[in-house]
Design a protein around this motif. Structure first.
Motif, PDB file in Angstrom:
ATOM      1  N   UNK A 340       0.832  -1.210   0.000  1.00  8.22           N
ATOM      2  CA  UNK A 340       0.000   0.000   0.000  1.00  8.22           C
ATOM      3  C   UNK A 340       0.861   1.252   0.000  1.00  8.22           C
ATOM      4  N   UNK A 341       1.933   1.263   0.808  1.00  7.64           N
ATOM      5  CA  UNK A 341       2.808   2.436   0.873  1.00  7.64           C
ATOM      6  C   UNK A 341       3.492   2.682  -0.465  1.00  7.64           C
ATOM      7  N   UNK A 342       3.947   1.620  -1.097  1.00 11.13           N
ATOM      8  CA  UNK A 342       4.583   1.780  -2.414  1.00 11.13           C
ATOM      9  C   UNK A 342       3.597   2.333  -3.436  1.00 11.13           C
ATOM     10  N   UNK A 375      -1.512  15.168  -0.754  1.00 11.55           N
ATOM     11  CA  UNK A 375      -1.807  14.037  -1.641  1.00 11.55           C
ATOM     12  C   UNK A 375      -1.572  12.706  -0.949  1.00 11.55           C
ATOM     13  N   UNK A 376      -0.519  12.633  -0.152  1.00 10.00           N
ATOM     14  CA  UNK A 376      -0.223  11.373   0.559  1.00 10.00           C
ATOM     15  C   UNK A 376      -1.339  11.031   1.527  1.00 10.00           C
ATOM     16  N   UNK A 381      -5.735   7.588   2.780  1.00  7.49           N
ATOM     17  CA  UNK A 381      -7.099   7.409   3.316  1.00  7.49           C
ATOM     18  C   UNK A 381      -7.958   6.625   2.328  1.00  7.49           C
ATOM     19  N   UNK A 382      -7.801   6.905   1.027  1.00  9.61           N
ATOM     20  CA  UNK A 382      -8.573   6.157   0.041  1.00  9.61           C
ATOM     21  C   UNK A 382      -8.189   4.693  -0.008  1.00  9.61           C
ATOM     22  N   UNK A 383      -6.896   4.417   0.084  1.00  6.29           N
ATOM     23  CA  UNK A 383      -6.462   3.016   0.103  1.00  6.29           C
ATOM     24  C   UNK A 383      -6.954   2.278   1.354  1.00  6.29           C
ATOM     25  N   UNK A 384      -6.982   3.010   2.465  1.00  5.40           N
ATOM     26  CA  UNK A 384      -7.465   2.369   3.684  1.00  5.40           C
ATOM     27  C   UNK A 384      -8.932   2.028   3.631  1.00  5.40           C
TER      28      UNK A 384
END
Length: 388
Positions: A340-342, A375-376, A381-384
């Motif tokens: 997810x971080x990548x 943006x990060x 938040x969207x990925x979570x």
């Protein structure tokens, strides 16, 4: 009055003892004396024996040419000698008596046994008619002429003995050979051959017969103890495909060839690491190949041919199953977080690069950092929210 000072003698050139002392060339320790540094790094080209007792090891030469076996001096004053490396002894392989090899036994067709048995029975009937003890009903059924008989004398008893022995040997030696079965024959503890023929056969009834299954067989084991490359305890169920190739060695070379094969598999699992669950199909196949080679080599000495030893089910031992399950979940969670971080970093980098390259925004360092931060947070938040 001023004290008289004696002139200091000038050092002679070429005398190293009169050179001025060098600073910072001593190593000092609380428990040892001072050692000059130049004694620790010598440029002498050759080993030197130390007179401190027997078997004193001399220092090795320093340099690119100082490669070779260690030099050992036995006593003071003796020339140093080389210590040759000792080759490791190979583990002896299991061996069986070389003379114990399968060979075909001598047997006759079943028709010969039937004929001998019929002749023996006919001889007994004829002897009874000769002695006059044959029942009248049998005489009438066989249409034999009436005969008063001579009675049971020595001749009649001898005829009975011969005819009875012939009948017993004829009918007692009959055997039925089946496909996939073999008979190992022995006489008074000596191997007399193997019968692999099928159909009705006649085998010497004095020989001891041992039936051996020579078909292609498979054995599914119970959970056996094993370990992975890190020493974590496992339980492995294996499938062994095998058959008896040499019946003489499999039957007479060991007490029970099936038990021997089972113990060979257990020993191989104890020596060959097996990958834990979820390691991949390639690692399981590699472990199966290693197990097959080792078990086939060990069982080949007793005439058992092993084709495959494949792990079917691999699981952690009960005492470490809970801990390894938690460890596996933690590893999967860390892998998911890294993924997810990548993805978030790549998305932020792509967005900022596109905005800058197309000239949509003009950003200084402070504004660029603020945009990257916003943006990060948004992408994370969207990925979570999308993650299950």
């Amino acid at each position: 009055m001023h004290p008289t000072t004696s002139p200091t003698p000038e050092p002679e050139p070429g005398n190293p003892s009169d050179d001025p002392p060098r600073g910072g060339r001593l190593i000092q320790n609380e428990a040892t004396t001072e050692i000059p540094v130049h004694l620790l790094f010598r440029d002498e080209a050759g080993p030197r024996s130390v007179a401190v007792g027997p078997a004193a090891v001399g220092p090795a030469a320093v340099g690119p040419t100082a490669v070779g076996p260690a030099v050992v001096g036995s006593r003071s004053g003796e020339a140093p000698r080389l210590r040759r490396p000792v080759a490791a002894k190979a583990r002896p392989q299991a061996e069986v008596d070389p003379a114990l090899v399968e060979r075909p036994a001598r047997v006759l067709p079943g028709a010969a046994g039937v004929l001998a048995g019929v002749c023996g029975a006919a001889g007994c009937v004829a002897t009874s008619w000769w002695a006059g003890v044959l029942p009248p009903l049998v005489e009438q059924a066989l249409r034999l002429p009436a005969w008063a008989g001579t009675g049971l004398g020595p001749a009649q008893w001898a005829a009975y003995t011969g005819a009875g022995a012939l009948g017993l040997f004829g009918f007692g030696g009959l055997a039925r050979g089946r496909t996939g079965r073999a008979w190992v024959l022995g006489l008074f503890g000596r191997y007399r051959g193997t019968v692999r023929r099928t159909g009705l056969l006649w085998v010497n009834p004095l020989l001891l017969r041992r039936q051996v299954d020579v078909r292609l067989r498979h054995w599914r084991s119970e959970p056996m103890p094993a370990a992975d490359g890190s020493g974590v305890a496992l339980r492995v169920v294996v499938l062994v495909v095998w058959r008896v190739r040499d019946t003489a060695r499999a039957t007479l070379g060991v007490e029970d060839h099936e038990t021997y094969l089972r113990e060979c598999v257990e020993a191989a699992l104890a020596r060959i690491p097996v990958e834990p669950p979820g390691a991949g199909r390639g690692s399981v196949e590699a472990a199966g190949e290693a197990l097959t080679r080792r078990v086939a080599r060990e069982a080949g000495a007793i005439g058992v041919e092993v084709f495959s030893v494949q792990p079917l089910r691999i699981e952690y031992a009960p005492e470490v199953a809970a801990a390894m399950h938690r460890r596996r979940i933690a590893a999967l969670d860390a892998q998911h977080r890294a993924t997810v971080l990548t993805s978030v970093v790549d998305s932020v980098e792509d967005t900022v690069t596109r905005l800058t390259m197309r000239g949509l925004v003009e950003l200084d360092d402070y504004e660029r950092k603020a945009l990257v931060k916003d943006l990060t947070v948004a992408f994370a938040a969207g990925r979570g929210e999308q993650a299950p």
